[in-house]
Design an enzyme around this catalytic site. Structure first.
Site, short mmCIF file in Angstrom:
data_model
loop_
_atom_site.label_atom_id
_atom_site.label_comp_id
_atom_site.label_asym_id
_atom_site.label_seq_id
_atom_site.Cartn_x
_atom_site.Cartn_y
_atom_site.Cartn_z
N SER A 26 0.92 -1.16 0.22
CA SER A 26 -0.01 0.01 0.09
C SER A 26 0.96 1.22 0.00
O SER A 26 1.99 1.05 0.26
CB SER A 26 -0.94 0.13 1.33
OG SER A 26 0.07 0.09 2.39
N GLU A 177 -4.35 -15.74 1.58
CA GLU A 177 -3.07 -15.59 2.41
C GLU A 177 -3.75 -15.27 4.02
O GLU A 177 -3.68 -14.25 4.29
CB GLU A 177 -2.26 -14.15 2.00
CG GLU A 177 -1.23 -13.96 2.82
CD GLU A 177 -0.51 -12.69 2.41
OE1 GLU A 177 -0.80 -11.80 1.39
OE2 GLU A 177 0.87 -12.65 2.74
N LYS A 219 -1.38 -18.60 -0.19
CA LYS A 219 -0.11 -18.14 0.40
C LYS A 219 0.12 -18.19 1.92
O LYS A 219 -0.72 -17.66 2.57
CB LYS A 219 -0.09 -16.61 -0.07
CG LYS A 219 0.95 -15.70 0.59
CD LYS A 219 1.15 -14.48 -0.51
CE LYS A 219 2.29 -13.69 -0.28
NZ LYS A 219 2.57 -12.73 -1.15
#
Ligand code: 13P
Length: 340
Positions: A26, A177, A219
């Site tokens: 981000s 994830e 993940k």
């Protein structure tokens, strides 16, 4: 839901000798990383940096896909080619982070839940049109006194399952994830216990939401000693515990498992991946989806200077090469010394 496309994408993501470059930080995370090397974080410096990573000659030998951030999938190379198109032309699958970050979980001190389900179907349709063929959603599980709680594990598992179902409906492969953080003084035994509980909750929720395991990629975080634990487990122990947890919880139907690096050093992450990938008889290919452990040397070399671009690209190429070997169990520590 285009199952043929989902199968093709998932298989290509975990193709032999290749893994994923996570470049979906981000803007806030980018700011922290850029600050550490004295670079001002602006939309243009983020574009320039990502451009350096993506235009590294030859990374497509080791990189099957790149995870982009919303801003990045809308940006272009200096020649004006949208990054997603540029990558696809190079044989690298564009992916997109679609979660909206971690937020405090109400009535659960110290715990987080990932948000971003509102409007997700619409965003996925747009990302597909922009070229994304896989997506990522990161849940964060913190180990501490009395945590994670059941509420935290299930809230995050539920969100991951709803996200995964929405992705599959949009013909985008969901990368699931659930990251167990390595921060804290906990032992590796505790990390193993929490990792197993996290994955059990995640797969129960995926099944409840009719998510097709054949069209998902996990993940995972590796099972490691807490960063501040006095006993730091060695490479073989990390590999054994991580694979044991995965074998207990992850369906063999899943096309592959990729790992995050989570704050491990570059070479540790590579060594751990190598030890796992070298094991015989695993039901799925294991590979990397690192951000820091792939990018750190490149970022530290670049430092925002155009004179350093070629050296930064060499640093990225080297880490991608090392991890490309590690995901086949063919890496050796001596190879690290050959860096240009
Ligand atoms: P790290 O490899 O730096 O943990 O990042 C991977 C990632 O994509 C985190 O969501």
């Amino acid at each position: 839901m285009d199952k043929a496309l989902l199968s093709k994408t998932a298989a290509a993501m975990v193709a032999k000798g290749k893994g994923i470059l996570a470049a979906d930080e981000s803007s806030g995370t980018c700011e922290t990383r850029f600050k550490s090397v004295g670079v001002e974080c602006t939309e243009d410096s983020r574009r320039a940096y990502r451009g350096i990573l993506f235009t590294t000659t030859g990374i497509e030998q080791f990189v099957s896909g790149v995870i982009l951030f919303d801003e990045t999938i809308r940006q272009k190379t200096t020649d004006g080619v949208p990054f997603a198109q540029y990558l696809a032309k190079k044989g690298i699958i564009p992916g997109i982070k679609v979660d909206k970050g971690i937020h405090d979980l109400a009535l659960a001190p110290g715990e987080k839940v990932t948000e971003g389900l509102d409007g997700l179907a619409k965003r996925l349709a747009e990302y597909f049109a922009l070229g994304a063929r896989f997506a990522k959603w990161r849940a964060v599980i913190t180990i501490g006194d009395g945590i994670p709680t059941h509420a935290c594990l299930y809230a995050n598992a539920h969100a991951l399952a709803r996200y995964a179902a929405a992705c599959q409906a949009a013909s985008i492969v969901p990368v699931i994830e659930p990251e167990v953080l390595l921060n804290g003084p906990h032992t590796i035994e505790r990390c193993e216990e929490v990792s197993e509980a996290t994955l059990r909750a995640t797969y129960a929720a995926l099944a409840a939401h009719n998510v097709s395991f054949e069209h998902t990629i996990l993940k995972a975080s590796m099972v490691v000693s807490g960063k501040d634990c006095s006993r730091q487990a060695g490479v073989d122990e990390v590999a054994e515990r991580t694979v044991r947890v995965l074998k207990r919880t992850v369906p063999a139907a899943q096309p592959g498992v990729v790992f995050l690096s989570g704050g491990q050093s570059d070479v540790s992450a590579t060594a751990h991946l190598n030890a796992m990938a070298a094991m015989k008889g695993l039901p799925w290919p294991l590979t990397f989806s690192f951000s820091r452990a792939l990018q750190n040397p490149a970022l530290n070399t670049w430092k925002g200077q155009s004179a350093n671009v070629a050296a930064a690209q060499r640093a990225l190429y080297h880490r991608a090469h090392m991890n490309g070997l590690a995901c086949q169990g063919r890496w050796k520590p001596e190879l690290e010394k050959q860096v240009a």
